[in-house]
Scaffold this motif. Structure first.
Motif, mmCIF file in Angstrom:
data_model
loop_
_atom_site.group_PDB
_atom_site.id
_atom_site.type_symbol
_atom_site.label_atom_id
_atom_site.label_comp_id
_atom_site.label_asym_id
_atom_site.label_seq_id
_atom_site.Cartn_x
_atom_site.Cartn_y
_atom_site.Cartn_z
ATOM 1 N N ARG D 26 94.163 41.221 48.625
ATOM 2 C CA ARG D 26 92.975 40.591 49.088
ATOM 3 C C ARG D 26 92.100 39.971 48.713
ATOM 4 O O ARG D 26 91.702 39.510 48.620
ATOM 5 N N ALA D 30 90.959 36.272 48.511
ATOM 6 C CA ALA D 30 89.991 35.485 50.035
ATOM 7 C C ALA D 30 89.265 35.106 48.519
ATOM 8 O O ALA D 30 88.744 33.851 49.253
ATOM 9 N N LEU D 31 88.920 35.538 47.444
ATOM 10 C CA LEU D 31 87.528 35.258 47.308
ATOM 11 C C LEU D 31 87.972 33.823 45.682
ATOM 12 O O LEU D 31 86.703 33.385 45.370
ATOM 13 N N LYS D 60 70.795 43.058 57.251
ATOM 14 C CA LYS D 60 71.920 43.735 57.796
ATOM 15 C C LYS D 60 72.114 45.612 58.107
ATOM 16 O O LYS D 60 72.937 45.351 58.858
ATOM 17 N N LYS D 194 91.262 46.480 59.154
ATOM 18 C CA LYS D 194 89.923 45.485 59.072
ATOM 19 C C LYS D 194 89.011 47.276 57.953
ATOM 20 O O LYS D 194 88.085 47.285 57.760
ATOM 21 N N HIS D 197 87.247 46.525 55.030
ATOM 22 C CA HIS D 197 85.196 45.453 55.705
ATOM 23 C C HIS D 197 84.803 46.915 54.514
ATOM 24 O O HIS D 197 83.941 45.679 54.139
ATOM 25 N N MET D 200 84.784 43.455 52.085
ATOM 26 C CA MET D 200 84.464 42.330 52.193
ATOM 27 C C MET D 200 82.551 42.540 52.411
ATOM 28 O O MET D 200 82.266 41.628 52.324
ATOM 29 N N PHE D 201 82.521 43.913 53.044
ATOM 30 C CA PHE D 201 81.211 43.391 53.724
ATOM 31 C C PHE D 201 80.291 42.893 53.322
ATOM 32 O O PHE D 201 79.163 42.614 53.201
ATOM 33 N N PHE D 203 80.303 40.400 50.420
ATOM 34 C CA PHE D 203 80.231 39.580 49.821
ATOM 35 C C PHE D 203 80.108 38.521 51.366
ATOM 36 O O PHE D 203 79.376 37.745 51.253
ATOM 37 N N SER D 204 80.442 39.256 52.704
ATOM 38 C CA SER D 204 80.307 38.224 54.233
ATOM 39 C C SER D 204 78.590 38.424 54.386
ATOM 40 O O SER D 204 77.665 37.441 54.496
ATOM 41 N N ARG D 205 77.765 39.207 54.162
ATOM 42 C CA ARG D 205 76.151 39.613 54.542
ATOM 43 C C ARG D 205 76.019 38.655 53.041
ATOM 44 O O ARG D 205 74.841 37.888 53.560
ATOM 45 N N MET D 207 76.835 36.035 51.301
ATOM 46 C CA MET D 207 77.211 34.618 51.329
ATOM 47 C C MET D 207 75.735 33.764 52.771
ATOM 48 O O MET D 207 75.609 33.248 52.632
ATOM 49 N N THR D 208 76.288 35.214 53.453
ATOM 50 C CA THR D 208 75.283 34.957 54.811
ATOM 51 C C THR D 208 74.164 34.848 54.720
ATOM 52 O O THR D 208 73.041 33.501 54.509
#
Lengths: 144, 364, 435, 219
Positions: D26, D30-31, D60, D194, D197, D200-201, D203-205, D207-208
């Protein structure tokens, strides 16, 4: 002979030795004694398999104290029985080989069962005594 | 209760002759009821039962074993209290202990079987080889397998003494070349009591026999047919080092400061938490000590397949298998699958892109 | 173009006469193109905590759970898992994630267009750092391809495609500008072949607020800069950016930037418009595969520059003022201090709104919502949040720096009979130039 | 084979293989999708992408002021849950030994009694989280099967771990086996729901963080 033999110390730094178990046992003793006074017959408290530290045991023994009766029974090894300072509460300790404590309990009532003579033993004793007298008689007769 | 018709005297009468009083019975009974955790107050009932019982015929079969169980039993039977056990039973057949040998010995076994048909107790130590018709162990030309079946046929009950008899033990350890099996895998139509341990605690053996003799019924057993009286709690439950476990104080090796201070042996492989036995309370050699008290973790010898549990010195919480290569492979495979999925997704996107803008070539 | 409703009674618009399957497929293809690593990382990280709901003016103003930002992404997310995510082949094979139905897309049109202003407040609230606003913008791309956007937006799209501006045909631009110059007595430069600054405009400035054209000219002239408006690249608002029409977005972007390059400008000045900044300042480079050949700044940044450098001088106004931070300029654009610097130069004492700068409440009309009459009821509810804060701040003046925000706030004020004038910073500066 | 042997042996092995395989699958799936980073000229004085990514991850960790009132329960309960899980998973002596057996890495443990207490708090936090989810119309709307299953599969190891520690309900080795099996189900589900996360969190954080950092905007 001390109870220490059952729980030899492995180290100078064991965990807290007084665990509060003696307190719990004493509370149980009090409850059972009250029942005995009320006329019930209550089972003994078996200390053998209880997770008591040697300090717990010493504390328990010391707080129960010694009363008026102390007896030693010699049958299949030695046993020590004493009444604690609380009448009707008896401490019964059986020894196995090498003076090791084999079992230990607190009994309640007028006297622990082991102190009484058993009917079977008494009748055997009566027979033995009669036989002994007979043979003594016979010897006396032959002597004359 | 198998009351023999007038013939044999009761145990009480027997011992009376030797000047053993009923107090001795009572004492033994209170001792037994203590170690077997019988309901409080059952000591006098047990004493009466014993006094009125007849001597129990016992046939002791030794198969694939090391004689450690017999050694354990006899070591504890020095005079005084426990010696009563030998007065309770008539040990009619036992390789190591009987005087007779050869044909005479086998005759004694057959005679006991005939005389006490349906009433004798078979005690077995050792596992039974079953591979190749059981030829890996024979006695007087008879395979263990056959002898067990024949002897157990008319028995009242079978007691499997030691881990080999109870669970297959070391003979059954991987790769088990002889096809060693536990007694209850072979005998399925008789009451069976397992008293595992390598060796078992002598008091457990004596206690079970006494119980059987005086109450003529099986004691309460757990799901592995072990008497709950001795196998009802784990070593860990009753271990005097338990407080160290709770406080997180562990010996990291056998010679470190923690070990010297008697800290918990969990980290050096103690199997106490999953081992059901009475070592921590009854102890060994007349109550002198038990392995943990001597500084070594519990091996779990009274549990099935204790030999194959991944190592005596590997902590209980480690997994049983070396997963490094498998996990590395899984990570690589996962990465490859992920890359493949992303590649497929990219191709999708590109083809949609071309479909949408057939004239534009190189945009991302 | 008659209003349609889904089986569950949700109104939606659909354009073109695609078969249902084609429409759905077009949406899926549009979605799938958007699933890059960034979108994937965002979609994989959501823990369904619901924090985004409290950030959304539409949810807060209405209490309607459907307006929870992450909920607006549902079909997009589903498409990701079925068509592009790491387990997509398996999910398809075993039907773990079903196909997105057309019905669902129609139902979500309202949530993706009417109930989202792309303001990005939810992005700030998300503990996982999911840029929900950006994802909704991406979802709009697929919706546009499927012809599933509000008719009002589609209308503007067609106008912009035809005219190069949703407000006026390019041919008329020079005339309009000259007329405005004459009206306000300002020398307006237009269609010069060479200039350092290319100044662009927003639709409102060509219709309701034409004075802004003159105001900008006044300031550029006063600062003595070499500048011009230009018919070939005048429209900075980018309806493609809002509608999810990437083709139009590129076209609009290229028009102004290519024009700036053509006339040798070093700076492209964007008008007081929020999304123009997002489109030209932050997204334009997508089409140039590199950094842009020209510097792009917002009018507000320009004002700050000329005030700070002393090229223009302003008279102190000496009143209190509140500033409405336009989302695309401030929260999503990073222009936080420029408007405040300019207002300070004007001698305005700031009375900040309770939620200010990056945390500002959206005016409620961004992302095309103000043009989408279907959204009027919730837009007016969202306006209340802003109104309350402005009243609480109690300043003399209420200033903003985005034409779209200004129109939305004006509409809200009119609707609620609220007696407040909404001013633009450009106008404020132009009216208070010192000699 | 006893239940415990099964749990510690094949079950754990299969679960860990699925966990590693699924999670890397996964993760890379995704990446490794196209990275379309906007090449816009960063604002003058903007953070470098690395600094912005880091800032994104850190900022965050706590909500902005306007979101604190409504989000306080979610945040505080989330922290209790995550710290609780971290303590229970990584600072309990038997768990450390498990990790040591797997990786060779080891660190000091907390006293077991303390870990048990934390376990109870963690359970309470999970239950509170579920109640919150069921009571909020927003959360009810956006919650899916994944959310409830992930909740259950997180709860079970904590619950069975506590039961095993307290020797409640069954024999210890059965409880231990059930505990390990519950971890197996957790591990098996981890890559697909989920729970992912957890990886993934970041990377999500980040990237934003990079997107907003480039613009000089807040995160």
């Amino acid at each position: 002979m001390t109870t220490q033999a059952l729980h030899p110390s492995v180290s100078p730094q064991e965990p807290p030795r007084l665990t509060g178990m003696s307190e719990a046992v004493l509370a149980e003793v009090a409850a059972r004694l009250a029942e005995v006074v009320a006329g019930a017959s209550v089972p003994p408290i078996d200390l053998t398999a209880m997770p008591l530290t040697s300090e717990d045991r010493a504390d328990l023994e010391q707080r129960l104290g010694r009363g008026e009766v102390f007896a030693t029974v010699e049958s299949a090894g030695r046993s020590q029985i004493w009444e604690t300072q609380f009448s009707g509460v008896w401490f019964v300790r059986h020894f196995g080989e090498n003076d090791r404590i084999a079992s230990e309990c607190i009994e309640f009532g007028a006297a622990p069962e082991i102190l009484f003579s058993h009917r079977a033993d008494m009748s055997a004793a009566a027979r033995r005594l009669a036989a002994a007298l007979q043979s003594a008689d016979a010897r006396e007769k032959t002597d004359h | 209760m198998p009351q023999a018709p007038k013939l044999a005297p009761t145990l009480g009468e027997l011992l009376q002759e030797r000047g053993v009083s009923r107090r001795a019975f009572l004492k033994y009974a209170s001792y037994l009821s203590a170690v077997m955790a019988l309901p409080a107050g059952s000591a006098s009932a047990l004493a009466e039962g014993l006094a009125n019982a007849r001597r129990q015929s016992v046939i002791w079969l030794s198969f694939q074993e090391c004689t450690g169980c017999t050694e354990s039993l006899t070591r504890s039977f020095s005079p005084t209290l426990e010696s009563l056990i030998f007065d309770l039973i008539s040990l009619d057949y036992h390789h190591t202990l009987q005087a007779a040998s050869g044909e005479a010995a086998e005759k004694a076994r057959e005679a006991a079987m005939a005389e006490n048909k349906g009433k004798y107790v078979v005690v077995v130590d050792g596992a039974v080889p079953t591979k190749d018709g059981g030829l890996y162990s024979t006695i007087a030309g008879v395979s263990n397998l056959d002898m067990l079946k024949a002897t157990a046929k008319d028995a009242m009950a079978v007691i499997a003494v030691g881990t080999c008899a109870a669970f297959g033990g070391i003979p059954k350890a991987r790769p088990n070349p002889t096809g060693a099996a536990a007694i209850d895998e072979i005998i399925t139509d008789k009451p069976i009591i397992n008293i595992p341990g390598c060796p078992p605690i002598p008091e457990a053996m004596a206690g079970v026999v006494s119980y059987l003799v005086s109450f003529v019924k099986l004691p309460e057993l757990d799901h592995l047919r072990r008497p709950k009286a001795f196998f009802g709690e784990t070593i860990h439950d009753r271990c005097y080092r338990r407080p160290f476990y709770e406080r997180g104080l562990f010996a990291e090796g056998f010679d470190d400061a923690g070990a010297r201070q008697g800290w918990c042996l969990y980290k050096v492989g103690c199997k106490g938490p999953v081992t059901y036995n009475a070592c921590a309370t009854l102890k060994w050699n007349g109550g002198v000590s038990f392995p943990i008290q001597s500084g070594h973790g519990c091996l779990g010898c009274s549990e099935p397949d204790f030999w194959d549990q991944g190592g005596f010195y590997r902590p209980l919480s480690t997994n049983l298998r070396d997963m490094g290569p498998a996990l590395a492979g899984a990570a690589l495979a996962g990465a490859a699958l992920g890359a493949g999925a992303a590649w497929a997704s990219r191709r999708h996107q590109e083809s949609y892109q071309r479909e949408q803008n057939p004239n534009e070539g190189d945009k991302k | 173009m008659t209003a349609k409703t889904t089986a569950s009674g949700v109104p939606y618009d659909a354009q073109g006469d695609m078969a249902d399957k084609d429409r759905r497929d077009a949406a899926m293809k549009g979605f799938v193109r958007e699933f890059g690593a960034v979108a994937a990382a965002h979609l994989e990280a959501c823990v369904r905590c619901g924090m985004c709901a409290e950030a959304c003016h539409f949810y807060v103003a209405t209490g309607e759970p459907a307006y929870t930002p992450i909920n607006k992404l549902q079909p997009f997310e589903q498409a990701y898992h079925r068509h592009a995510g790491p387990f997509a082949p398996i999910y398809r094979l075993f039907g773990v994630v079903p196909s997105v139905t057309l019905e669902k897309l129609e139902e979500w049109e309202r949530l993706i267009f009417d109930a989202c202003t792309l303001c990005g407040r939810c992005t700030l609230a998300c503990p996982m750092g999911i840029d929900i606003a950006e994802l909704i913008k991406k979802a709009r791309h697929g919706m546009f391809k499927a012809g599933l956007i509000p008719d009002r937006l589609q209308l503007m799209d067609r106008t912009a495609r035809a005219w190069g501006s949703p407000a006026t045909p390019a041919d008329d631009f020079a005339d309009i500008v000259r007329e405005v110059g004459e009206e306000h007595g300002v020398d307006i430069k237009v269609d010069r072949e060479r200039a350092d600054y290319l100044v662009t405009v927003a639709p409102a400035e060509l219709t309701e607020h034409t004075k802004a054209l003159a105001d900008a000219a006044k300031i550029f002239n006063k600062a003595g800069l070499d500048w011009t408006y230009h018919s070939e690249g005048f429209e900075a608002s980018n309806i493609g950016y809002l509608n999810g029409d990437t083709e139009l977005q590129e076209k609009m972007t290229r028009k102004i930037i290519d024009c700036a390059v053509k006339i040798g400008a070093h700076t492209l000045v964007l008008p007081e418009c929020g999304h123009a900044y997002g489109a030209a300042r932050w997204e334009a480079a997508r089409w140039y595969n590199d950094k842009l050949p020209v510097r792009v700044i917002h009018m507000t940044e320009f004002l700050q520059e000329v005030v700070a450098s002393g090229k223009i001088k302003v008279k102190p106004v000496g009143q209190t003022a509140s500033f409405h931070d336009p989302c695309q300029l401030v929260r999503r654009g990073g222009v936080m201090n420029a408007p405040r610097d300019v207002m300070a130069a004007l001698g305005l004492e700031m009375r900040e709104l309770e939620n200010n700068r990056a945390l500002t409440w959206c005016c409620g009309g961004g992302g095309g919502v103000v043009s989408n009459t279907r959204a009027d009821p919730i837009r007016y509810k969202a306006f209340e949040l802003k109104k309350r804060e402005v009243e609480a701040a109690g300043a003399d003046r209420f200033v903003t720096a985005c034409g779209q925000c200004r129109i939305t706030l004006d509409l809200g004020a009119k609707h609620t009979k609220w007696d407040r004038k909404i001013e633009n910073l450009l106008e404020l500066v132009a009216d208070n130039l010192a000699d | 084979m006893t239940l415990l042997e099964f749990a510690r042996g094949p079950a754990l092995q299969v679960a860990m293989i699925i966990f590693v395989l699924g999670a890397t699958w996964r993760f890379f799936g995704a990446l490794l999708l196209p990275w379309r980073l906007a090449p816009a000229e960063p604002r003058k004085g903007a953070l470098s992408p690395i600094a912005a990514a880091f800032k994104g991850v850190v900022v965050k960790m706590w909500p902005h002021k306007p979101f604190q009132k409504a989000g306080m329960f979610t945040f505080v309960n989330g922290y209790i849950l995550h710290f609780g899980l971290a303590i229970v998973v990584f600072l309990f002596a038997p768990h450390i030994l498990f990790i040591k057996g797997l990786t060779g890495l080891s660190w000091p443990a907390l006293p077991n009694n303390l870990v048990y207490t934390v376990g109870v708090v963690t359970m309470a936090s999970l239950v509170a989280g579920l109640v919150h989810r069921l009571r909020s119309p927003v959360l009810r709307l956006i919650s899916r099967f994944d959310d409830y299953l992930s909740w259950l599969l997180t709860l079970l190891p904590v619950l069975t771990g506590l039961l095993a520690a307290a020797h409640l309900g069954a024999r210890y080795e059965t409880l231990l086996a059930v505990h390990i099996l519950s971890i197996c189900t957790f591990l098996i589900w981890f890559p697909f729901g989920k729970l992912m996360h957890a990886f993934m969190f970041v990377f999500s954080r980040a990237m934003t963080g990079v997107r907003m950092g480039q613009r000089g905007a807040e995160l």
